[in-house]
Design a protein around this motif. Structure first.
Motif, mmCIF file in Angstrom:
data_model
loop_
_atom_site.group_PDB
_atom_site.id
_atom_site.type_symbol
_atom_site.label_atom_id
_atom_site.label_comp_id
_atom_site.label_asym_id
_atom_site.label_seq_id
_atom_site.Cartn_x
_atom_site.Cartn_y
_atom_site.Cartn_z
ATOM 1 N N ILE A 199 -9.052 -15.039 22.665
ATOM 2 C CA ILE A 199 -9.028 -15.613 24.015
ATOM 3 C C ILE A 199 -8.723 -14.536 25.062
ATOM 4 O O ILE A 199 -9.339 -14.492 26.130
ATOM 5 N N THR A 259 -15.097 -22.510 23.287
ATOM 6 C CA THR A 259 -14.134 -22.345 24.379
ATOM 7 C C THR A 259 -14.792 -21.679 25.590
ATOM 8 O O THR A 259 -14.588 -22.079 26.731
ATOM 9 N N PHE A 265 -15.332 -23.685 35.157
ATOM 10 C CA PHE A 265 -15.196 -22.645 36.176
ATOM 11 C C PHE A 265 -16.314 -22.753 37.221
ATOM 12 O O PHE A 265 -16.075 -22.593 38.424
ATOM 13 N N ALA A 291 -11.084 -13.396 28.243
ATOM 14 C CA ALA A 291 -10.576 -13.441 29.624
ATOM 15 C C ALA A 291 -10.661 -12.066 30.276
ATOM 16 O O ALA A 291 -11.078 -11.928 31.430
ATOM 17 N N ALA A 336 -8.797 -20.519 34.193
ATOM 18 C CA ALA A 336 -9.722 -21.475 33.578
ATOM 19 C C ALA A 336 -9.618 -21.429 32.065
ATOM 20 O O ALA A 336 -9.628 -22.469 31.389
ATOM 21 N N PHE A 337 -9.481 -20.215 31.500
ATOM 22 C CA PHE A 337 -9.313 -20.103 30.040
ATOM 23 C C PHE A 337 -8.029 -20.800 29.602
ATOM 24 O O PHE A 337 -7.999 -21.495 28.592
ATOM 25 N N SER A 346 -8.326 -24.125 38.098
ATOM 26 C CA SER A 346 -8.863 -22.889 38.687
ATOM 27 C C SER A 346 -9.499 -23.053 40.059
ATOM 28 O O SER A 346 -9.816 -22.063 40.705
ATOM 29 N N THR A 387 -8.695 -24.555 29.540
ATOM 30 C CA THR A 387 -9.504 -25.001 28.395
ATOM 31 C C THR A 387 -8.673 -25.039 27.116
ATOM 32 O O THR A 387 -8.680 -26.035 26.384
ATOM 33 N N THR A 418 -15.179 -23.389 29.240
ATOM 34 C CA THR A 418 -14.513 -22.723 30.362
ATOM 35 C C THR A 418 -15.490 -22.432 31.492
ATOM 36 O O THR A 418 -15.204 -22.659 32.661
ATOM 37 N N GLY A 420 -11.463 -30.698 28.353
ATOM 38 C CA GLY A 420 -11.461 -29.231 28.453
ATOM 39 C C GLY A 420 -12.100 -28.757 29.742
ATOM 40 O O GLY A 420 -11.523 -27.960 30.492
ATOM 41 N N ALA A 428 -9.985 -27.053 32.885
ATOM 42 C CA ALA A 428 -10.360 -25.714 33.367
ATOM 43 C C ALA A 428 -10.691 -25.767 34.856
ATOM 44 O O ALA A 428 -10.278 -24.910 35.638
ATOM 45 N N THR A 443 -9.185 -16.354 34.625
ATOM 46 C CA THR A 443 -8.147 -16.321 33.590
ATOM 47 C C THR A 443 -7.432 -17.668 33.525
ATOM 48 O O THR A 443 -7.106 -18.161 32.437
#
Lengths: 256, 277
Positions: A227, A61, A69, A231, A188-189, A131, A192, A65, A123, A127, A186
């Motif tokens: 997660i 992850t 990002f 973040a 972006a997480f 973002s 994903t 991300t 994913g 993300a 945050t």
């Protein structure tokens, strides 16, 4: 004075500990079954038991991300620079971007699956899509809020648009930029995990989805904790970078 | 007048400016029929009610705006674009908070030719010059501080240094001391007076403060509001060098009073109803 400053510093930690204790006591006292709402202790046990898979999922992850990002920073900065430095581009691009940003990203994931298949493609793209917007807007805002008087001072000297952008616009946009990174990371997480839950074959999102379908709530919660920790860590990292590069914009808080 | 026009440094002949074509068609001008001849090294002040077109006049004099009608020549040349021989300072110091004071003062040299091309090579020399200038206005010891560590008066001094670092022939000041307290303001008057006495650049000072205009200027112009015209030209015959004490003499207050009379007349006859402040 000193004591209260100490207290302020440790307040978030104290609050977190208090909440975890309250949670543990509540769950134990009311004998809530773990497949409904697991206690912190049970989540910790899951962490210990599934250390390997959790770390692997977290790592998957994390890098998905970060790739998304990174793309968001590149595209967001470029678009923000474009629309912040030209009124025409601003008028043309901005409404489109707002409309685009209003599209729920969860609705895009199935489309991305059709285009890129199951795996990391959706994913990364989710993300990125979720973002880049705050980054773009903040760069554009920073560039556009230039004092007209200062612009006169420079234009009289024969400054070109580019001079004004590089000497004044960009440095001025930096606090906005770092501020936006904290928000964007945050998001972006979220992007994903969203993609992993519907279209992933790895990562925390996939792990939560699988654990949930098997009613293994403690493991799903362990995924959630992982997660948030990632973040928060990234948020703190960007906050730290912000403080150390654009301290001039936060002078009010430097004194104490 | 004609003899003066030939040697004049700043020469406005029947200059009119409307901000856009619609206003021009409607006959709505921000400034009208400006005739002005300023001798080399002369210090002029422009006073008038707010919104009378003083800032428009600044834009015309620096070439940031071209006139709708009329002719502007500065230093013998017709004005066609931004005039690099001018330096500007405003009521807001607008220093860049991420640069130290000395780096703020150096900013024009990074932009204006011929300094721009030599900037990397001669940085040391230019920095020395900026520091000297800062020391001259009483900012010794503050050169490497950031603007936000300076008081308002100090920031304004630095802003004036920034306007002067490229040794302009013409300094334009738009209410530069308007936001300062009375004592700091008088201190800065003297600093400006000394800089001007030493370097003899042309100064155009736009201000609300009549005492300021009389203390500093050779000639004071009173501007009326809508239409923005020069209605009074007053030579200030007070001897130089002028010390602050002169502001308490009879001669001085008489001039201020006379100018105040003109302003009062303008405000009364002004067709626009002003909102109470």
């Amino acid at each position: 004075m000193n004591a209260s400053r100490h207290f302020e510093r440790w307040a978030p930690v104290l609050l977190a500990i208090a909440l975890v204790l309250l949670w543990q006591v509540g769950v134990t006292a009311f004998q809530v079954p773990d497949f409904i709402f697991p206690s912190p202790l049970q989540i910790a046990q899951q962490f210990n038991e599934f250390k390997g898979p959790l770390l692997a999922a977290a790592w998957a992850t994390f890098w998905v991300t970060m790739v998304g990002f990174g793309l968001a920073i590149a595209v967001g900065v470029m678009l923000g620079f474009l629309i912040g430095s030209s009124r025409v581009a601003y008028a043309a691009v901005y409404p489109l971007m707002v409309g685009f940003n209003a599209v729920p990203k969860a609705a895009i994931v199935p489309i991305l699956v059709v285009w890129f298949g199951i795996g990391i493609g959706p994913g990364i793209l989710t993300a990125f899509l979720i973002s880049f917007f705050p980054i773009m807007v903040n760069i554009a805002t920073g560039l556009a809020t230039l004092e007209p008087e200062l612009e006169d001072v420079l234009r009289v000297l024969g400054a070109r648009r580019w001079d004004v952008l590089v000497k004044v616009g960009l440095p001025r946009a930096m606090p906005y930029f770092y501020g936006s990174l904290k928000i964007a990371i945050t998001l972006a997480f979220v992007g994903t995990v969203l993609a992993e839950m519907t279209a992933g074959d790895s990562g925390i999102g996939n792990l939560i989805q699988t654990a949930g379908s098997q009613q293994r709530m403690p493991l799903a919660f362990a995924g959630l904790v992982a997660i948030s920790v990632m973040a928060m860590a990234m948020y703190e990292l960007f906050s730290w970078i912000e403080r150390h590069t654009t301290g001039w914009a936060h002078r009010g808080s430097q004194g104490h | 007048m004609t003899a003066g026009a030939q040697t004049a440094f700043i020469d406005f002949q029947d200059v009119w400016l409307a901000y856009n074509d619609e206003l021009f068609a409607a006959g709505q001008f921000a400034v009208e029929a400006i005739d002005l001849q300023v001798q080399p090294g002369e210090f002029i002040a422009i006073v008038g009610p707010s919104g009378c077109g003083k800032s428009t006049f600044m834009k015309l004099a620096t070439g940031l705006r071209g006139p709708s009608r009329g002719r502007i020549r500065i230093d013998g040349q017709p004005v066609t674009g931004p005039l690099k021989i001018s330096g500007m300072a405003f009521q807001a110091p607008s220093l860049l908070p991420w640069r130290t004071t000395v780096d703020n003062v150096l900013l024009p040299l990074e932009i204006v030719e011929p300094y721009r091309s030599n900037f990397k090579r001669k940085r040391k020399e230019y920095e020395e010059r900026a520091r000297k200038l800062l020391q001259k206005v009483g900012l010794a010891g503050y050169e490497d501080k950031f603007p936000w560590q300076l008081s308002g008066g100090m920031q304004q001094r630095a802003s004036i240094c920034r306007a002067l670092i490229h040794e302009p022939k013409m300094l334009l000041l738009d209410e530069p001391f308007g936001a300062l307290d009375a004592f700091t303001r008088e201190e800065l008057w003297c600093i400006l007076r000394d800089l001007w006495t030493e370097q003899r650049f042309n100064v155009i000072l736009v201000t609300h403060d009549l005492r300021e205009s009389v203390f500093l200027a050779d000639t004071v112009y009173v501007m009326s509001k809508s239409p923005g015209r020069f209605v009074v030209k007053k030579q200030i015959e007070l001897p130089r060098p002028r010390e602050l004490e002169i502001t308490y003499t009879r001669e001085f207050t008489d001039i201020v009073l006379e100018l105040r009379g003109h302003i009062g007349a303008i405000r009364k006859t002004s067709p626009v109803v002003e909102a109470t402040p």
